[in-house]
Design a protein around this motif. Structure first.
Motif, PDB file in Angstrom:
ATOM      1  N   GLN A   1      -7.322   5.881   7.115  1.00  0.00           N
ATOM      2  CA  GLN A   1      -7.534   6.181   8.524  1.00  0.00           C
ATOM      3  C   GLN A   1      -8.938   5.776   8.965  1.00  0.00           C
ATOM      4  O   GLN A   1      -9.919   6.453   8.657  1.00  0.00           O
ATOM      5  CB  GLN A   1      -7.313   7.677   8.771  1.00  0.00           C
ATOM      6  N   LEU A   2      -9.017   4.658   9.672  1.00  0.00           N
ATOM      7  CA  LEU A   2     -10.301   4.159  10.167  1.00  0.00           C
ATOM      8  C   LEU A   2     -10.180   3.712  11.623  1.00  0.00           C
ATOM      9  O   LEU A   2     -10.691   2.664  12.020  1.00  0.00           O
ATOM     10  CB  LEU A   2     -10.783   2.984   9.299  1.00  0.00           C
ATOM     11  N   GLY A   3      -9.492   4.509  12.425  1.00  0.00           N
ATOM     12  CA  GLY A   3      -9.343   4.177  13.835  1.00  0.00           C
ATOM     13  C   GLY A   3      -8.595   2.867  14.021  1.00  0.00           C
ATOM     14  O   GLY A   3      -7.513   2.664  13.462  1.00  0.00           O
ATOM     15  N   GLU A   4      -9.189   1.948  14.788  1.00  0.00           N
ATOM     16  CA  GLU A   4      -8.540   0.672  15.061  1.00  0.00           C
ATOM     17  C   GLU A   4      -8.418  -0.194  13.818  1.00  0.00           C
ATOM     18  O   GLU A   4      -7.642  -1.147  13.786  1.00  0.00           O
ATOM     19  CB  GLU A   4      -9.324  -0.101  16.139  1.00  0.00           C
ATOM     20  N   ARG A   5      -9.186   0.121  12.784  1.00  0.00           N
ATOM     21  CA  ARG A   5      -9.145  -0.671  11.540  1.00  0.00           C
ATOM     22  C   ARG A   5      -8.368   0.030  10.430  1.00  0.00           C
ATOM     23  O   ARG A   5      -8.504  -0.303   9.257  1.00  0.00           O
ATOM     24  CB  ARG A   5     -10.583  -0.990  11.088  1.00  0.00           C
ATOM     25  N   SER A   6      -7.545   0.993  10.808  1.00  0.00           N
ATOM     26  CA  SER A   6      -6.702   1.665   9.825  1.00  0.00           C
ATOM     27  C   SER A   6      -5.699   0.684   9.229  1.00  0.00           C
ATOM     28  O   SER A   6      -5.318  -0.298   9.867  1.00  0.00           O
ATOM     29  CB  SER A   6      -5.948   2.831  10.477  1.00  0.00           C
ATOM     30  N   TYR A   7      -5.270   0.963   8.007  1.00  0.00           N
ATOM     31  CA  TYR A   7      -4.299   0.062   7.380  1.00  0.00           C
ATOM     32  C   TYR A   7      -3.499   0.812   6.319  1.00  0.00           C
ATOM     33  O   TYR A   7      -3.936   1.845   5.799  1.00  0.00           O
ATOM     34  CB  TYR A   7      -4.994  -1.151   6.751  1.00  0.00           C
ATOM     35  N   PRO A   8      -2.317   0.284   5.995  1.00  0.00           N
ATOM     36  CA  PRO A   8      -1.471   0.937   5.002  1.00  0.00           C
ATOM     37  C   PRO A   8      -1.675   0.370   3.596  1.00  0.00           C
ATOM     38  O   PRO A   8      -2.032  -0.789   3.410  1.00  0.00           O
ATOM     39  CB  PRO A   8      -0.061   0.606   5.502  1.00  0.00           C
ATOM     40  N   ILE A   9      -1.432   1.222   2.610  1.00  0.00           N
ATOM     41  CA  ILE A   9      -1.322   0.815   1.210  1.00  0.00           C
ATOM     42  C   ILE A   9       0.134   1.042   0.817  1.00  0.00           C
ATOM     43  O   ILE A   9       0.619   2.176   0.865  1.00  0.00           O
ATOM     44  CB  ILE A   9      -2.233   1.651   0.299  1.00  0.00           C
ATOM     45  N   HIS A  10       0.848  -0.022   0.486  1.00  0.00           N
ATOM     46  CA  HIS A  10       2.247   0.084   0.081  1.00  0.00           C
ATOM     47  C   HIS A  10       2.334   0.031  -1.444  1.00  0.00           C
ATOM     48  O   HIS A  10       1.775  -0.871  -2.060  1.00  0.00           O
ATOM     49  CB  HIS A  10       3.068  -1.057   0.677  1.00  0.00           C
ATOM     50  N   ILE A  11       3.028   0.980  -2.037  1.00  0.00           N
ATOM     51  CA  ILE A  11       3.191   1.044  -3.494  1.00  0.00           C
ATOM     52  C   ILE A  11       4.681   0.983  -3.796  1.00  0.00           C
ATOM     53  O   ILE A  11       5.452   1.847  -3.376  1.00  0.00           O
ATOM     54  CB  ILE A  11       2.585   2.338  -4.066  1.00  0.00           C
ATOM     55  N   ALA A  12       5.096  -0.051  -4.517  1.00  0.00           N
ATOM     56  CA  ALA A  12       6.511  -0.240  -4.829  1.00  0.00           C
ATOM     57  C   ALA A  12       6.629  -0.965  -6.161  1.00  0.00           C
ATOM     58  O   ALA A  12       5.628  -1.274  -6.815  1.00  0.00           O
ATOM     59  CB  ALA A  12       7.200  -1.023  -3.716  1.00  0.00           C
ATOM     60  N   ASP A  13       7.849  -1.244  -6.580  1.00  0.00           N
ATOM     61  CA  ASP A  13       8.062  -1.980  -7.826  1.00  0.00           C
ATOM     62  C   ASP A  13       8.479  -3.420  -7.553  1.00  0.00           C
ATOM     63  O   ASP A  13       9.162  -4.050  -8.350  1.00  0.00           O
ATOM     64  CB  ASP A  13       9.102  -1.274  -8.710  1.00  0.00           C
ATOM     65  N   GLU A  14       8.059  -3.920  -6.388  1.00  0.00           N
ATOM     66  CA  GLU A  14       8.296  -5.307  -6.012  1.00  0.00           C
ATOM     67  C   GLU A  14       7.254  -5.693  -4.969  1.00  0.00           C
ATOM     68  O   GLU A  14       6.513  -4.847  -4.481  1.00  0.00           O
ATOM     69  CB  GLU A  14       9.704  -5.473  -5.439  1.00  0.00           C
ATOM     70  N   PHE A  15       7.179  -6.973  -4.644  1.00  0.00           N
ATOM     71  CA  PHE A  15       6.287  -7.397  -3.575  1.00  0.00           C
ATOM     72  C   PHE A  15       6.954  -7.092  -2.249  1.00  0.00           C
ATOM     73  O   PHE A  15       7.998  -7.650  -1.914  1.00  0.00           O
ATOM     74  CB  PHE A  15       5.958  -8.888  -3.701  1.00  0.00           C
ATOM     75  N   SER A  16       6.355  -6.169  -1.485  1.00  0.00           N
ATOM     76  CA  SER A  16       6.955  -5.685  -0.252  1.00  0.00           C
ATOM     77  C   SER A  16       6.738  -6.677   0.882  1.00  0.00           C
ATOM     78  O   SER A  16       5.852  -7.528   0.839  1.00  0.00           O
ATOM     79  CB  SER A  16       6.333  -4.336   0.135  1.00  0.00           C
ATOM     80  N   ALA A  17       7.540  -6.535   1.906  1.00  0.00           N
ATOM     81  CA  ALA A  17       7.393  -7.386   3.088  1.00  0.00           C
ATOM     82  C   ALA A  17       6.084  -7.069   3.801  1.00  0.00           C
ATOM     83  O   ALA A  17       5.635  -5.926   3.834  1.00  0.00           O
ATOM     84  CB  ALA A  17       8.567  -7.168   4.030  1.00  0.00           C
ATOM     85  N   LEU A  18       5.477  -8.082   4.380  1.00  0.00           N
ATOM     86  CA  LEU A  18       4.245  -7.900   5.131  1.00  0.00           C
ATOM     87  C   LEU A  18       4.535  -7.330   6.511  1.00  0.00           C
ATOM     88  O   LEU A  18       5.637  -7.478   7.047  1.00  0.00           O
ATOM     89  CB  LEU A  18       3.536  -9.242   5.303  1.00  0.00           C
ATOM     90  N   ILE A  19       3.528  -6.667   7.106  1.00  0.00           N
ATOM     91  CA  ILE A  19       3.693  -6.247   8.486  1.00  0.00           C
ATOM     92  C   ILE A  19       3.861  -7.497   9.341  1.00  0.00           C
ATOM     93  O   ILE A  19       3.316  -8.562   9.040  1.00  0.00           O
ATOM     94  CB  ILE A  19       2.496  -5.399   8.968  1.00  0.00           C
ATOM     95  N   PRO A  20       4.670  -7.430  10.418  1.00  0.00           N
ATOM     96  CA  PRO A  20       5.075  -8.625  11.166  1.00  0.00           C
ATOM     97  C   PRO A  20       3.917  -9.513  11.625  1.00  0.00           C
ATOM     98  O   PRO A  20       4.019 -10.734  11.595  1.00  0.00           O
ATOM     99  CB  PRO A  20       5.832  -8.037  12.358  1.00  0.00           C
TER     100      PRO A  20
END
Length: 351
Positions: free
Chosen positions: A7-26
């Motif tokens: 959580q960094l305001g406008e520069r917030s971003y997600p960390i995705h944890i999975a057992d494969e390479f996940s799809a990127l945000i659009p």
């Protein structure tokens, strides 16, 4: 899939944890220009599946593998490639690799045309639990580790736990040093959890690794959200690093892996805390046991004396007003930053 948000305001971003390479945000999947930065070892396994995340074929640039190449020379090589390829400011850089690739790519992203977007796809345990999160980017200098860099947050972090199955045992252990660090500096219950699940962790149990990685990422995300540029609390994440960076620089980058040096550094910090009466003998022993459990070194190189450590520690980034600062545990699961450590106290660590 598990998700942690920084959580960094406008520069917030997600960390995705999975057992494969996940799809990127659009917004990133539709990027007009994409360059993947990696090394030949990682690229041989993962360049193709990561490139497939993008609708167009990304370009790529490979650097030699190893900490010895986290330098201004490598930084310049990547910049030259981007300029030769006529990359514009709508470029997205993708860091595919461990901490070296992630740190260097982030620094390039901070500087190329005064800043472009980038994505972290960490492929080592150390980079998954620590260096890919939080926006610290840098290269090394012979006189000090990570002395040249910038804060640059990624657009997202994609963690594929399956890549750890092919990680060399030494690299996996080095990553566990940063995991142990989170437990020692701020989570006593996590110490117990690590000891209870040690066998499953060593056997690379997928569910246990995912839970462990998520916990570390959440801890770091919370700290970074409160102190992005290390003005206070974030300095605690340097537990063991003042000693550890000195080991890396003195021995030659790559001779000791970062996690190995940090592990020995955490024991040195614990011994210093014990000499002050902050850690009991039992707590010091448990600290050492935890690191030994994951095949990590608990003593500094025999070739190093206090006189070898001091020049690097006195030039450390945490030095303020000419005073060395150390992160020391005050109890298991609790740490503080001190600036009053004397050289006579340091001598006791080497006794």
């Amino acid at each position: 899939m598990q998700k942690v948000d920084v959580q960094l305001g406008e520069r917030s971003y997600p960390i995705h944890i999975a057992d494969e390479f996940s799809a990127l945000i659009p917004e990133l999947a539709d990027a007009a220009q994409v360059v993947i930065i990696s090394n030949p070892v990682v690229a041989a396994h993962y360049l193709e599946p990561v490139a497939a995340l993008f609708p167009q074929q990304p370009k790529h640039f490979l650097l030699p593998d190893g900490e010895a190449y986290k330098t201004l020379a490598s930084f310049e090589q990547v910049l030259s490639f981007l300029l030769e390829q006529k990359m514009s400011r709508d470029l997205v850089l993708v860091a595919l690799g461990g901490g070296v690739i992630g740190d260097l790519t982030g620094f390039v992203a901070a500087c190329y045309q005064r800043g472009v977007r980038f994505v972290q796809i960490p492929t080592t345990l150390l980079s998954q639990v620590d260096s890919s999160v939080g926006g610290k980017t840098a290269v090394n200098h012979p006189l000090g580790k990570n002395m040249i860099g910038a804060f640059k947050q990624p657009e997202q972090v994609i963690i594929n736990t399956q890549v750890l199955q092919s990680l060399p045992a030494r690299e996996f252990s080095a990553g566990m040093a940063e995991v142990v660090k989170y437990a020692l500096l701020g989570d006593r219950q996590f110490i117990d959890w690590l000891l209870q699940h040690a066998a499953a962790i060593r056997q690379h149990d997928a569910a246990v690794l995912a839970q462990m990685i998520q916990h570390c990422c959440q801890m770091k995300a919370d700290i970074v959200s409160r102190d992005e540029t290390e003005q206070g609390e974030r300095a605690l994440l340097n537990l063991g690093h003042t000693f550890g960076h000195a080991i890396e620089a003195f021995m030659g980058y790559g001779t000791w892996l970062h996690g190995e040096a940090v592990a020995a550094g955490m024991v040195m910090a614990a011994k210093l805390a014990h000499s002050r009466g902050w850690l009991t003998e039992a707590e010091l022993a448990l600290t050492i046991k935890l690191l030994v459990t994951f095949d990590l070194p608990v003593v500094a190189p025999a070739s190093m004396s206090i006189n070898d450590f001091l020049p690097y520690m006195k030039a450390d980034k945490k030095v303020k007003a000419g005073k060395m600062r150390f992160v020391l545990p005050t109890a298991l699961g609790k740490s503080t930053v001190v600036a009053d450590v004397t050289e006579s106290e340091l001598l006791q660590v080497f006794a």
